[in-house]
Design an enzyme around this catalytic site. Structure first.
Site, short mmCIF file in Angstrom:
data_model
loop_
_atom_site.label_atom_id
_atom_site.label_comp_id
_atom_site.label_asym_id
_atom_site.label_seq_id
_atom_site.Cartn_x
_atom_site.Cartn_y
_atom_site.Cartn_z
CG ASP A 15 -0.25 0.19 2.63
OD1 ASP A 15 0.91 0.28 2.52
OD2 ASP A 15 -0.96 0.36 3.69
CB CYS A 72 1.02 -2.26 4.76
SG CYS A 72 1.26 -3.07 6.32
CG HIS A 105 11.31 -24.14 12.48
ND1 HIS A 105 11.47 -23.98 13.65
CD2 HIS A 105 12.61 -24.84 11.81
CE1 HIS A 105 12.62 -24.58 14.08
NE2 HIS A 105 13.32 -25.11 13.07
NE ARG A 139 11.26 -30.26 15.60
CZ ARG A 139 12.42 -30.15 14.97
NH1 ARG A 139 12.92 -30.94 14.10
NH2 ARG A 139 12.99 -28.78 15.32
C1 RB5 Z 1 -1.66 3.12 6.43
O1 RB5 Z 1 -1.78 4.20 6.79
C2 RB5 Z 1 -1.29 2.02 7.36
O2 RB5 Z 1 -2.64 1.89 8.18
C3 RB5 Z 1 -0.93 0.58 6.70
O3 RB5 Z 1 -0.21 0.93 5.87
C4 RB5 Z 1 -0.66 -0.39 7.58
O4 RB5 Z 1 0.18 0.11 8.45
C5 RB5 Z 1 -1.77 -1.33 8.13
O5 RB5 Z 1 -1.78 -2.19 8.80
#
Ligand code: RB5
Length: 151
Positions: A15, A72, A105, A139
């Site tokens: 993102d 993210c 693992h 395992r």
């Molecule tokens: C975006 O601001 C942020 O919430 C996203 O990148 C992430 O950290 C969410 O878990």
């Protein structure tokens, strides 16, 4: 960067909070000769991380890629979203030990980073380890087999 003798395409998605680090990691992969499937996002506009986790999960499900990298801001939201897919084992990694163990693992097929929580060089190191480390099986296979979808 090597890929555990398996070859295969590495899918990447992020993102807006992960874009800067995805850009760095993509360049490192391409420099190392890896084949990359970039599923975005590729501009700074605010987007919803589940959409990008879903896109990456679809690419692995249909065979366009064998491994994935998700980023993210914290790494947390996109990890949760990715792990909703039964065929995804996404590991949020912060250091070399975690990167190695996620493969040995857990047979993780996706590595996840927090773009706001990890340095570029540490993340590059983790990704290289992730792609080069085999699953130990034994395992650990039994345990991985128990990671399927739960009610
Ligand atoms: C975006 O601001 C942020 O919430 C996203 O990148 C992430 O950290 C969410 O878990």
């Amino acid at each position: 960067m090597g890929e555990n003798g398996k070859g295969g395409v590495v899918a990447m998605a992020c993102d807006h909070g992960g874009l800067a680090l995805k850009t760095v990691l993509k360049a490192a992969l391409l420099d190392g000769g890896a084949e990359v499937l970039d599923l975005g996002v590729n501009d700074a506009a605010s987007v919803d991380y589940p959409d990008y986790a879903d896109a990456l999960a679809a690419a692995i499900a249909d065979g366009r890629a064998s491994r994935g990298v998700l980023v993210c801001g914290s790494g947390i939201g996109i990890s949760i979203a990715a792990n909703r897919h039964a065929h995804i084992r996404a590991a949020l990694v912060h250091d070399a030990y975690g990167a190695r163990m996620s493969r040995r693992h857990n047979d993780a097929n996706v590595i996840v980073f927090g773009g706001r929580t990890i340095g570029d060089e540490v993340a590059k190191d983790c990704l290289e380890i992730f792609l080069a480390t085999p699953f130990e099986g034994g395992r650990h296979q039994r345990r991985v087999d128990k990671l399927g979808a739960k009610a």
